[in-house]
Motif scaffolding. Structure first.
Motif, PDB file in Angstrom:
ATOM      1  N   ARG A 216       0.832  -1.200   0.000  1.00  0.00           N
ATOM      2  CA  ARG A 216       0.000   0.000   0.000  1.00  0.00           C
ATOM      3  C   ARG A 216       0.869   1.254   0.000  1.00  0.00           C
ATOM      4  NH1 ARG A 216      -4.284  -1.945  -2.258  1.00  0.00           N
ATOM      5  NH2 ARG A 216      -5.033  -3.811  -1.183  1.00  0.00           N
ATOM      6  N   LYS A 217       1.961   1.230   0.734  1.00  0.00           N
ATOM      7  CA  LYS A 217       2.884   2.362   0.718  1.00  0.00           C
ATOM      8  C   LYS A 217       3.537   2.492  -0.648  1.00  0.00           C
ATOM      9  CE  LYS A 217       4.129   2.336   5.638  1.00  0.00           C
ATOM     10  NZ  LYS A 217       5.267   2.214   6.604  1.00  0.00           N
ATOM     11  N   HIS A 218       3.911   1.344  -1.204  1.00  0.00           N
ATOM     12  CA  HIS A 218       4.629   1.360  -2.471  1.00  0.00           C
ATOM     13  C   HIS A 218       3.749   1.876  -3.617  1.00  0.00           C
ATOM     14  CE1 HIS A 218       7.910   0.334  -5.101  1.00  0.00           C
ATOM     15  NE2 HIS A 218       7.072  -0.286  -5.912  1.00  0.00           N
ATOM     16  N   MET A 219       2.474   1.628  -3.534  1.00  0.00           N
ATOM     17  CA  MET A 219       1.570   2.074  -4.585  1.00  0.00           C
ATOM     18  C   MET A 219       1.484   3.600  -4.674  1.00  0.00           C
ATOM     19  SD  MET A 219      -1.480  -0.782  -4.210  1.00  0.00           S
ATOM     20  CE  MET A 219      -2.527  -0.060  -5.471  1.00  0.00           C
ATOM     21  N   ARG A 220       1.963   4.287  -3.632  1.00  0.00           N
ATOM     22  CA  ARG A 220       1.980   5.756  -3.656  1.00  0.00           C
ATOM     23  C   ARG A 220       3.345   6.309  -4.065  1.00  0.00           C
ATOM     24  NH1 ARG A 220      -1.193   4.600   0.948  1.00  0.00           N
ATOM     25  NH2 ARG A 220       0.556   4.860   2.380  1.00  0.00           N
ATOM     26  N   SER A 221       4.252   5.420  -4.469  1.00  0.00           N
ATOM     27  CA  SER A 221       5.597   5.859  -4.835  1.00  0.00           C
ATOM     28  C   SER A 221       5.671   6.264  -6.308  1.00  0.00           C
ATOM     29  CB  SER A 221       6.614   4.732  -4.584  1.00  0.00           C
ATOM     30  OG  SER A 221       6.430   3.662  -5.503  1.00  0.00           O
ATOM     31  N   TYR A 222       6.693   7.073  -6.608  1.00  0.00           N
ATOM     32  CA  TYR A 222       6.947   7.476  -7.999  1.00  0.00           C
ATOM     33  C   TYR A 222       7.288   6.249  -8.840  1.00  0.00           C
ATOM     34  CZ  TYR A 222       9.360   9.312 -12.083  1.00  0.00           C
ATOM     35  OH  TYR A 222       9.757   9.564 -13.379  1.00  0.00           O
ATOM     36  N   ASP A 223       8.144   5.377  -8.306  1.00  0.00           N
ATOM     37  CA  ASP A 223       8.613   4.236  -9.087  1.00  0.00           C
ATOM     38  C   ASP A 223       7.477   3.300  -9.482  1.00  0.00           C
ATOM     39  OD1 ASP A 223      11.145   5.222  -8.924  1.00  0.00           O
ATOM     40  OD2 ASP A 223      12.003   3.545  -7.801  1.00  0.00           O
ATOM     41  N   THR A 229       3.513   3.010 -16.033  1.00  0.00           N
ATOM     42  CA  THR A 229       3.430   3.899 -17.193  1.00  0.00           C
ATOM     43  C   THR A 229       4.372   3.435 -18.292  1.00  0.00           C
ATOM     44  OG1 THR A 229       2.876   5.770 -15.755  1.00  0.00           O
ATOM     45  CG2 THR A 229       3.654   6.286 -17.984  1.00  0.00           C
ATOM     46  N   ALA A 230       5.600   3.066 -17.904  1.00  0.00           N
ATOM     47  CA  ALA A 230       6.581   2.594 -18.882  1.00  0.00           C
ATOM     48  C   ALA A 230       6.092   1.324 -19.567  1.00  0.00           C
ATOM     49  CB  ALA A 230       7.916   2.346 -18.195  1.00  0.00           C
ATOM     50  N   PHE A 231       5.446   0.445 -18.805  1.00  0.00           N
ATOM     51  CA  PHE A 231       4.902  -0.786 -19.391  1.00  0.00           C
ATOM     52  C   PHE A 231       3.852  -0.459 -20.447  1.00  0.00           C
ATOM     53  CE2 PHE A 231       1.656  -4.117 -19.476  1.00  0.00           C
ATOM     54  CZ  PHE A 231       2.429  -5.222 -19.792  1.00  0.00           C
ATOM     55  N   SER A 232       2.956   0.462 -20.105  1.00  0.00           N
ATOM     56  CA  SER A 232       1.883   0.807 -21.041  1.00  0.00           C
ATOM     57  C   SER A 232       2.409   1.536 -22.264  1.00  0.00           C
ATOM     58  CB  SER A 232       0.817   1.659 -20.338  1.00  0.00           C
ATOM     59  OG  SER A 232       1.349   2.916 -19.943  1.00  0.00           O
ATOM     60  N   GLU A 233       3.519   2.268 -22.087  1.00  0.00           N
ATOM     61  CA  GLU A 233       4.109   3.021 -23.202  1.00  0.00           C
ATOM     62  C   GLU A 233       5.185   2.222 -23.931  1.00  0.00           C
ATOM     63  OE1 GLU A 233       5.479   6.650 -21.475  1.00  0.00           O
ATOM     64  OE2 GLU A 233       3.462   7.458 -21.147  1.00  0.00           O
ATOM     65  N   LYS A 234       5.408   0.993 -23.488  1.00  0.00           N
ATOM     66  CA  LYS A 234       6.384   0.091 -24.111  1.00  0.00           C
ATOM     67  C   LYS A 234       7.785   0.708 -24.172  1.00  0.00           C
ATOM     68  CE  LYS A 234       2.895  -2.271 -26.896  1.00  0.00           C
ATOM     69  NZ  LYS A 234       2.483  -2.697 -28.257  1.00  0.00           N
ATOM     70  N   ARG A 235       8.225   1.207 -23.024  1.00  0.00           N
ATOM     71  CA  ARG A 235       9.564   1.781 -22.911  1.00  0.00           C
ATOM     72  C   ARG A 235      10.217   1.298 -21.612  1.00  0.00           C
ATOM     73  NH1 ARG A 235       9.459   5.594 -18.969  1.00  0.00           N
ATOM     74  NH2 ARG A 235       7.456   6.605 -18.516  1.00  0.00           N
TER      75      ARG A 235
END
Length: 242
Positions: A216-223, A229-235
């Motif tokens: 739950r804490k990690h879900m609020r992180s930038y990473d 986002t990178a997965f969805s943008e294929k990068r």
């Protein structure tokens, strides 16, 4: 001679005492490799030094006290992945040092054992307490009771060593592994390590709860957001550890 050896050991401990906190707080360093030079990763403490430490005034910390408090314990709880690259003989304190690592890579020629029993010495940094948590219980007792060594390949079979490599490829393969790990999200790895390190001391349900709390804490992180986002943008994701 004893004083010189004590000074050398003291200087080594001082280096660890200084650099372990510095590396832990340096965001540019994402993984740590511990290795040796020459024929040994580490053959353990100088037994003359151990004998000399018996003459210290009551209450004065000897090198083993400082080693456990300021080197081994911080390495076990280090917030970043630690890799031990066993380039040769790994015995006694060397084995205990390797046990502080998260991943162990070993050269084919490396031999690994406890060896304390060979000189009537008792392990004081995890040899008897932690080795049975890593390898089969009866194998741990074999190493403790006999003082014998096992090959890197045998210790891989028992789960102590993760990767065995040719001697001349040890540095290169360890470096590649460290770089691969360093490319991951530092905050994700830190949280994974925290849960994994504590899991064996908890019940199944408590360990799962710990994992969920950190998720739950990690879900609020930038990473976390950057990775999705990178997965969805294929990068390739650009993690910053926050």
């Amino acid at each position: 001679m004893v004083n010189i050896k004590r000074k050398i050991i003291g200087e080594i401990i001082e280096l660890y005492e200084k650099y372990i906190p510095e590396i832990a707080n340096n965001d540019e360093i994402r993984a740590v490799v511990i290795t040796g030079t020459g024929a040994a990763f580490c053959a353990g403490a100088d037994l003359k030094e151990v004998l000399a430490s018996q003459k210290l005034p009551p209450g004065e910390k000897d090198f083993l006290d400082r080693l456990c408090e300021n080197v081994f314990n911080p390495l076990r709880d280090f917030p970043k992945p630690v890799i031990a690259a066993l380039n040769g003989i790994t015995m006694a304190g060397g084995l205990e040092t390797a046990m502080c690592a998260d991943i162990v890579v070993a050269a084919e020629s490396a031999v690994i054992g406890d060896a304390h029993a060979n000189f009537g010495v008792y392990p004081g940094a995890g040899g008897a307490a932690l080795l049975p948590r890593i390898i089969p219980h009866n194998v741990a007792k074999y190493l403790l009771f006999t003082g014998e060594t096992l090959s890197a390949q045998e210790m891989k079979t028992y789960g102590f060593v993760n990767v065995v490599t040719n001697d001349d490829e040890l540095q290169d393969k360890t470096q590649k592994l460290a770089l691969k790990i360093a490319s991951k999200s530092p905050i994700a790895l830190r949280r994974m390590k925290e849960v994994a390190n504590q899991a064996l001391d908890k019940s199944r349900d408590a360990a799962l709860e710990h994992e969920q709390v950190l998720l739950r804490k990690h879900m609020r992180s930038y990473d976390f957001t950057e990775g999705l986002t990178a997965f969805s943008e294929k990068r390739k994701p650009q993690f910053i550890g926050k």
